[in-house]
Design a protein around this motif. Sequence first.
Motif, PDB file in Angstrom:
ATOM      1  N   ASP A   9       0.836  -1.200   0.000  1.00 51.52           N
ATOM      2  CA  ASP A   9       0.000   0.000   0.000  1.00 51.52           C
ATOM      3  C   ASP A   9       0.873   1.252   0.000  1.00 51.52           C
ATOM      4  N   ARG A  19      -7.645   2.071   1.334  1.00 52.38           N
ATOM      5  CA  ARG A  19      -7.786   0.621   1.506  1.00 52.38           C
ATOM      6  C   ARG A  19      -9.151   0.278   2.070  1.00 52.38           C
ATOM      7  N   VAL A  81      -4.757   1.801  -4.007  1.00 55.26           N
ATOM      8  CA  VAL A  81      -4.336   1.290  -2.697  1.00 55.26           C
ATOM      9  C   VAL A  81      -2.937   0.696  -2.823  1.00 55.26           C
TER      10      VAL A  81
END
Length: 99
Positions: A9, A19, A81
């Motif tokens: 991420d 996320r 993400v």
Amino acid sequence: MQYVITAYDGTDPDAIDRRLDAREAHIRLCDELKAKGHMLFGAALLDENDQMAGSVMIVDFDSQKDLEDWLDEEPYVTGNVWVDIEIAPCRVGPSFVVQ
């Protein structure tokens, strides 16, 4: 062909929010892929504070193109993400193959 996907991420302050925003759609797609035999294993990677910071998956697709097609629609990709994705061919060991 089986692949191990290691995806990290972003580390910016909004990364966890992206996320969490994409998580439900990501899980729904993973469930669909699992039902079709493409998603073998998956786990969230955790940082030093036990916060989600990435993902690791083992997937099985007929071709590299099928893998890329999945990534093109994967909510953690389309939702920005995952910012660093590593892909490597692999083979799940016989002790772990689901019969």
